[in-house]
Design a protein around this motif. Structure first.
Motif, short mmCIF file in Angstrom:
data_model
loop_
_atom_site.label_atom_id
_atom_site.label_comp_id
_atom_site.label_asym_id
_atom_site.label_seq_id
_atom_site.Cartn_x
_atom_site.Cartn_y
_atom_site.Cartn_z
N ARG A 215 22.76 -11.97 2.25
CA ARG A 215 22.94 -11.40 0.58
C ARG A 215 21.67 -10.10 0.44
NH1 ARG A 215 21.32 -17.45 -1.60
NH2 ARG A 215 23.55 -18.25 -1.35
N GLU A 216 21.81 -9.53 -0.39
CA GLU A 216 20.74 -8.70 -1.10
C GLU A 216 19.48 -8.87 -1.55
OE1 GLU A 216 21.39 -5.57 -1.84
OE2 GLU A 216 23.82 -5.70 -1.04
N SER A 217 18.82 -8.49 -1.04
CA SER A 217 17.01 -8.58 -1.01
C SER A 217 16.19 -7.71 -1.70
CB SER A 217 16.44 -8.29 -0.11
OG SER A 217 15.04 -8.60 0.01
N ALA A 218 15.14 -7.82 -3.20
CA ALA A 218 14.95 -6.87 -4.00
C ALA A 218 13.86 -6.67 -2.84
CB ALA A 218 14.12 -7.78 -5.12
N VAL A 219 13.87 -6.60 -2.08
CA VAL A 219 12.38 -5.58 -1.22
C VAL A 219 12.58 -5.16 0.20
CG1 VAL A 219 10.99 -7.50 -2.38
CG2 VAL A 219 11.75 -8.40 -0.50
N GLY A 220 14.33 -4.77 0.28
CA GLY A 220 14.49 -4.15 1.37
C GLY A 220 15.66 -4.78 1.86
#
Length: 111
Positions: free
Chosen positions: A67-72
């Motif tokens: 899943r996409e991460s907002a911090v990396g």
């Protein structure tokens, strides 16, 4: 003096606690570690958790997805499967039964 090794005691129960953590909501490994530490597993390390997650995934009790991460970079999130839910229910029943037995023994007065 003999030092009690609690790692053997925790070995079987940690698996159920991880499944319960993942059943609450999909979680990435470090998020699971943080949650379990907050709940009292203060000595839990990545070296303990990652092999356990791999084993649970091989047993098809959990699955994973990126899943996409907002911090990396993307994170690998773990989700409980239907087999995992069934296993968790059985774990909870067996653990509670064992807890009652142990409590009966430990609280018994010496005769």
């Amino acid at each position: 003096m003999v030092i009690f090794d609690k790692s053997q005691l925790l070995k079987g129960t940690l698996e159920g606690c991880i499944l319960k953590t993942i059943a609450r909501e999909p979680v990435y490994a470090y998020g699971a570690i943080e949650y379990l530490r907050k709940k009292g597993f203060t000595d839990l390390t990545e070296g303990t958790l990652y092999p356990l997650l791999l084993r649970l995934e091989r047993q098809k009790l959990i699955s994973s997805e990126l899943r996409e991460s907002a911090v990396g970079p993307k994170r690998k999130y773990y989700l409980i499967t239907e087999d995992g839910k069934d296993y968790l229910k059985q774990f909870e029943l067996e653990y509670c039964a064992l807890e009652r037995i142990i409590k009966n023994i430990l609280e018994e007065d010496d005769e």
